[in-house]
Scaffold this motif. Structure first.
Motif, PDB file in Angstrom:
ATOM      1  N   GLU A 103       0.721  -1.199   0.109  1.00 36.41           N
ATOM      2  CA  GLU A 103       0.054  -0.145  -0.061  1.00 36.41           C
ATOM      3  C   GLU A 103       0.880   1.257   0.145  1.00 36.41           C
ATOM      4  O   GLU A 103       1.779   1.503   0.785  1.00 36.41           O
ATOM      5  N   ASN A 104       0.611   2.073  -0.961  1.00 38.93           N
ATOM      6  CA  ASN A 104       1.096   3.661  -0.917  1.00 38.93           C
ATOM      7  C   ASN A 104       2.580   3.378  -1.107  1.00 38.93           C
ATOM      8  O   ASN A 104       3.578   4.021  -0.621  1.00 38.93           O
ATOM      9  N   PHE A 105       3.401   2.438  -2.141  1.00 42.79           N
ATOM     10  CA  PHE A 105       4.865   2.140  -2.097  1.00 42.79           C
ATOM     11  C   PHE A 105       5.404   3.452  -2.621  1.00 42.79           C
ATOM     12  O   PHE A 105       6.430   3.777  -1.927  1.00 42.79           O
ATOM     13  N   TRP A 106       5.033   4.054  -3.503  1.00 36.80           N
ATOM     14  CA  TRP A 106       5.578   5.309  -3.950  1.00 36.80           C
ATOM     15  C   TRP A 106       5.743   6.465  -2.876  1.00 36.80           C
ATOM     16  O   TRP A 106       6.650   6.942  -2.912  1.00 36.80           O
ATOM     17  N   CYS A 107       4.574   6.733  -2.621  1.00 37.97           N
ATOM     18  CA  CYS A 107       4.242   7.688  -1.784  1.00 37.97           C
ATOM     19  C   CYS A 107       5.061   7.769  -0.273  1.00 37.97           C
ATOM     20  O   CYS A 107       5.670   8.610   0.405  1.00 37.97           O
ATOM     21  N   ARG A 108       4.813   6.226   0.193  1.00 48.20           N
ATOM     22  CA  ARG A 108       5.382   6.029   1.551  1.00 48.20           C
ATOM     23  C   ARG A 108       7.133   5.874   1.264  1.00 48.20           C
ATOM     24  O   ARG A 108       7.813   6.381   2.428  1.00 48.20           O
ATOM     25  N   TYR A 109       7.683   5.503   0.407  1.00 48.04           N
ATOM     26  CA  TYR A 109       9.016   5.202   0.314  1.00 48.04           C
ATOM     27  C   TYR A 109       9.882   6.053  -0.345  1.00 48.04           C
ATOM     28  O   TYR A 109      11.011   6.333  -0.252  1.00 48.04           O
ATOM     29  N   LEU A 110       9.412   6.624  -1.590  1.00 46.20           N
ATOM     30  CA  LEU A 110      10.423   7.185  -2.737  1.00 46.20           C
ATOM     31  C   LEU A 110       9.844   8.736  -2.893  1.00 46.20           C
ATOM     32  O   LEU A 110      10.594   9.450  -3.563  1.00 46.20           O
ATOM     33  N   CYS A 111       8.745   9.183  -2.466  1.00 45.40           N
ATOM     34  CA  CYS A 111       8.354  10.687  -3.029  1.00 45.40           C
ATOM     35  C   CYS A 111       9.049  11.612  -2.270  1.00 45.40           C
ATOM     36  O   CYS A 111       8.334  12.047  -0.922  1.00 45.40           O
ATOM     37  N   PRO A 112       9.999  12.386  -2.673  1.00 46.53           N
ATOM     38  CA  PRO A 112      10.449  13.641  -2.103  1.00 46.53           C
ATOM     39  C   PRO A 112       9.427  14.757  -1.896  1.00 46.53           C
ATOM     40  O   PRO A 112       9.614  15.336  -0.896  1.00 46.53           O
ATOM     41  N   TYR A 113       8.513  14.891  -2.769  1.00 51.89           N
ATOM     42  CA  TYR A 113       7.629  16.005  -2.702  1.00 51.89           C
ATOM     43  C   TYR A 113       6.773  15.541  -1.466  1.00 51.89           C
ATOM     44  O   TYR A 113       6.488  16.637  -0.565  1.00 51.89           O
ATOM     45  N   GLY A 114       6.301  14.470  -1.209  1.00 50.71           N
ATOM     46  CA  GLY A 114       5.461  14.093   0.134  1.00 50.71           C
ATOM     47  C   GLY A 114       6.084  14.161   1.241  1.00 50.71           C
ATOM     48  O   GLY A 114       5.792  14.524   2.359  1.00 50.71           O
ATOM     49  N   ALA A 115       7.747  13.891   1.342  1.00 47.51           N
ATOM     50  CA  ALA A 115       8.504  14.033   2.239  1.00 47.51           C
ATOM     51  C   ALA A 115       8.659  15.452   2.781  1.00 47.51           C
ATOM     52  O   ALA A 115       8.506  15.799   3.836  1.00 47.51           O
ATOM     53  N   LEU A 116       8.586  16.511   1.824  1.00 49.63           N
ATOM     54  CA  LEU A 116       8.636  17.765   2.037  1.00 49.63           C
ATOM     55  C   LEU A 116       7.328  18.215   2.805  1.00 49.63           C
ATOM     56  O   LEU A 116       7.321  18.969   3.722  1.00 49.63           O
ATOM     57  N   LEU A 117       6.047  17.663   2.172  1.00 44.81           N
ATOM     58  CA  LEU A 117       4.906  18.447   2.581  1.00 44.81           C
ATOM     59  C   LEU A 117       4.717  17.617   4.091  1.00 44.81           C
ATOM     60  O   LEU A 117       4.084  18.346   4.699  1.00 44.81           O
ATOM     61  N   GLY A 118       5.206  16.390   4.327  1.00 41.86           N
ATOM     62  CA  GLY A 118       5.147  15.863   5.646  1.00 41.86           C
ATOM     63  C   GLY A 118       5.706  16.540   6.657  1.00 41.86           C
ATOM     64  O   GLY A 118       5.293  16.847   7.828  1.00 41.86           O
ATOM     65  N   LEU A 119       6.932  17.037   6.277  1.00 39.62           N
ATOM     66  CA  LEU A 119       7.687  17.903   7.522  1.00 39.62           C
ATOM     67  C   LEU A 119       6.909  19.105   7.785  1.00 39.62           C
ATOM     68  O   LEU A 119       7.184  19.632   8.886  1.00 39.62           O
ATOM     69  N   LEU A 120       6.622  19.883   6.618  1.00 40.56           N
ATOM     70  CA  LEU A 120       5.599  21.041   6.838  1.00 40.56           C
ATOM     71  C   LEU A 120       4.448  20.711   7.657  1.00 40.56           C
ATOM     72  O   LEU A 120       3.962  21.444   8.434  1.00 40.56           O
ATOM     73  N   GLY A 121       3.800  19.433   7.279  1.00 42.01           N
ATOM     74  CA  GLY A 121       2.572  19.146   7.947  1.00 42.01           C
ATOM     75  C   GLY A 121       2.670  18.877   9.435  1.00 42.01           C
ATOM     76  O   GLY A 121       1.903  18.900  10.304  1.00 42.01           O
ATOM     77  N   MET A 122       3.947  18.787   9.945  1.00 44.38           N
ATOM     78  CA  MET A 122       4.317  18.459  11.441  1.00 44.38           C
ATOM     79  C   MET A 122       3.940  19.635  12.312  1.00 44.38           C
ATOM     80  O   MET A 122       3.366  19.631  13.549  1.00 44.38           O
ATOM     81  N   ILE A 123       3.992  21.004  11.492  1.00 47.28           N
ATOM     82  CA  ILE A 123       3.672  22.090  12.305  1.00 47.28           C
ATOM     83  C   ILE A 123       2.373  22.672  12.005  1.00 47.28           C
ATOM     84  O   ILE A 123       1.898  23.590  12.538  1.00 47.28           O
ATOM     85  N   SER A 124       1.349  21.912  11.357  1.00 48.48           N
ATOM     86  CA  SER A 124       0.259  22.110  11.079  1.00 48.48           C
ATOM     87  C   SER A 124      -0.518  22.148  12.279  1.00 48.48           C
ATOM     88  O   SER A 124      -0.619  21.650  13.193  1.00 48.48           O
ATOM     89  N   PRO A 125      -1.645  23.161  12.348  1.00 52.39           N
ATOM     90  CA  PRO A 125      -2.483  23.445  13.818  1.00 52.39           C
ATOM     91  C   PRO A 125      -3.357  22.508  13.609  1.00 52.39           C
ATOM     92  O   PRO A 125      -3.559  22.045  14.893  1.00 52.39           O
ATOM     93  N   TRP A 126      -3.696  22.038  12.794  1.00 52.58           N
ATOM     94  CA  TRP A 126      -4.757  21.082  12.759  1.00 52.58           C
ATOM     95  C   TRP A 126      -4.256  19.273  12.828  1.00 52.58           C
ATOM     96  O   TRP A 126      -3.118  19.103  11.779  1.00 52.58           O
ATOM     97  N   LYS A 127      -4.684  18.422  13.719  1.00 48.38           N
ATOM     98  CA  LYS A 127      -4.007  17.301  13.920  1.00 48.38           C
ATOM     99  C   LYS A 127      -5.155  16.340  14.087  1.00 48.38           C
ATOM    100  O   LYS A 127      -6.006  16.691  14.788  1.00 48.38           O
ATOM    101  N   ILE A 128      -4.968  15.220  13.931  1.00 52.19           N
ATOM    102  CA  ILE A 128      -5.910  13.955  14.402  1.00 52.19           C
ATOM    103  C   ILE A 128      -5.617  14.128  15.821  1.00 52.19           C
ATOM    104  O   ILE A 128      -4.514  13.750  16.244  1.00 52.19           O
ATOM    105  N   ARG A 129      -6.558  14.076  16.765  1.00 51.69           N
ATOM    106  CA  ARG A 129      -6.395  14.214  18.318  1.00 51.69           C
ATOM    107  C   ARG A 129      -7.323  13.403  18.896  1.00 51.69           C
ATOM    108  O   ARG A 129      -8.513  13.116  18.465  1.00 51.69           O
ATOM    109  N   ARG A 130      -6.770  12.510  19.867  1.00 50.91           N
ATOM    110  CA  ARG A 130      -7.672  11.553  20.278  1.00 50.91           C
ATOM    111  C   ARG A 130      -8.002  11.659  21.880  1.00 50.91           C
ATOM    112  O   ARG A 130      -7.197  12.446  22.602  1.00 50.91           O
ATOM    113  N   ALA A 131      -9.322  11.392  22.263  1.00 52.36           N
ATOM    114  CA  ALA A 131      -9.532  11.682  23.648  1.00 52.36           C
ATOM    115  C   ALA A 131      -9.467  10.268  24.523  1.00 52.36           C
ATOM    116  O   ALA A 131     -10.358   9.525  24.413  1.00 52.36           O
ATOM    117  N   PRO A 132      -8.446  10.208  25.244  1.00 58.50           N
ATOM    118  CA  PRO A 132      -8.051   9.045  26.136  1.00 58.50           C
ATOM    119  C   PRO A 132      -9.207   8.459  26.728  1.00 58.50           C
ATOM    120  O   PRO A 132      -9.209   7.434  27.052  1.00 58.50           O
TER     121      PRO A 132
END
Length: 333
Positions: A199-228
């Motif tokens: 599943e998602n072989f290219w996106c998960r392992y090889l896409c540098p564009y996705g890598a850049l967007l993932g690093l930017l997404g780490m500072i995104s204010p919106w995130k998946i949040r769980r109520a323990p």
């Protein structure tokens, strides 16, 4: 609790819409190249500026040139606009570009679904191998960042944008697919097979564009949040995650692998336990509202670019007609 069917319909609809747009852009671009390549043609088909979305390296160099010289690229301006739009989406809503807009992401998901229907199961790599392969896209990204932002100065970046190679980079890309060698065919065929199996072989392992967007997404204010306090530890969220994130063990998902697909939220059986939310509960994004936000930002930025003259290329038809017969003479070296 979110409507599972509603989540599925909204994201799939947006993916289908952009996939159709990409297809139409491709057909129009082929018509443009054919008309401008015909020495006897007197009427030319319009060139779709959106094809520049497939020139991410040129866009990255244009971004460097813009930051250092203040000059917005006029050769492939749409490529830079689309690059800025993708980064803006990620800065706000994780890697939502990858799971809602990107045609490669849509294709990758489709191939994975095909594989699951054929083999009736998901194939997963061992964790140690998965972690190792995941680093590849960050290494590729690091290479481009080092080469463009460290070794290349602003003047050199601007000069590259004016080269004949960059001017016809989109046409050379089309030529690669229309005149594919056995090597290219083997590589693409191999990626397709791997994407069917994993599943998602290219996106998960090889896409540098996705890598850049993932690093930017780490500072995104919106995130998946769980109520323990309401979580029943059923792990359905983690099983549903296409990126193998252990959502059920995290109060909030910071991982650069999160694409904001909301699959985990869709599978949660307890109302309001998983949300795509701000740090302090204020405005949770449902699939519908996230779809409207992503598309609204995307359309808005492109609309502003068109209104301000930062969308269409400055390359004339005469220049294209002069460059295309010499296509094989141009290289990036």
């Amino acid at each position: 609790m979110f409507n599972p069917k509603g989540n599925y319909i909204w994201r799939r609809s947006i993916q289908a819409l952009f996939a159709i747009m990409v297809g139409l852009i491709g057909i129009q671009f082929i018509g443009f190249v054919q008309s401008v390549s015909d020495p006897n043609a007197t009427l030319f088909k319009a060139r779709p500026a959106g094809v520049e979305a497939f020139l991410p390296i040129s866009a990255l160099i244009a971004f460097k040139s813009w930051l250092t010289t203040g000059v917005f690229d006029r050769i492939h301006p749409a490529g830079l606009v689309i690059f800025l739009a993708a980064m803006s989406v990620s800065l706000l809503w994780k890697r939502a570009f990858c799971s809602w807009i990107c045609p490669f992401g849509t294709l990758s998901e489709g191939l994975a679904l095909l594989g699951q229907r054929i083999f009736k199961r998901k194939f997963m790599l061992p964790r140690w191998l998965d972690y190792g392969l995941r680093s590849l896209k960050y290494l590729i990204l690091g290479f481009f960042i080092f080469f463009i932002f460290v070794l290349m100065d602003g003047v050199s970046a601007y000069a590259f944008l004016q080269t004949p190679y960059n001017m016809v980079a989109d046409i050379k890309m089309l030529s690669f697919f229309t005149n594919m060698t056995w090597v290219g065919f083997s590589i693409i065929g191999g990626l397709i097979v791997l994407s069917v199996l994993i599943e998602n072989f290219w996106c998960r392992y090889l896409c540098p564009y996705g890598a850049l967007l993932g690093l930017l997404g780490m500072i995104s204010p919106w995130k998946i949040r769980r109520a323990p306090e309401t979580c029943i530890s059923c792990t359905r969220c983690s099983v549903a995650c296409p990126n193998r994130i252990n959502v059920d063990k995290m109060p909030s998902v910071w991982s650069p692998e999160c694409t904001g697909c909301l699959n985990c939220v869709r599978q949660c059986p307890v109302s309001n336990t998983l949300k795509f939310d701000l740090p302090k509960p204020f405005f949770s994004l449902t699939p519908k509202s996230l779809a409207l936000c992503v598309v609204g930002l995307w359309v808005g930025m492109i609309g502003i670019a068109k209104l301000t003259g930062h969308w269409e290329t400055s390359i004339s038809m005469e220049m294209y007609r002069m460059l295309i017969p010499r296509l094989d003479q141009f290289s990036h070296f």
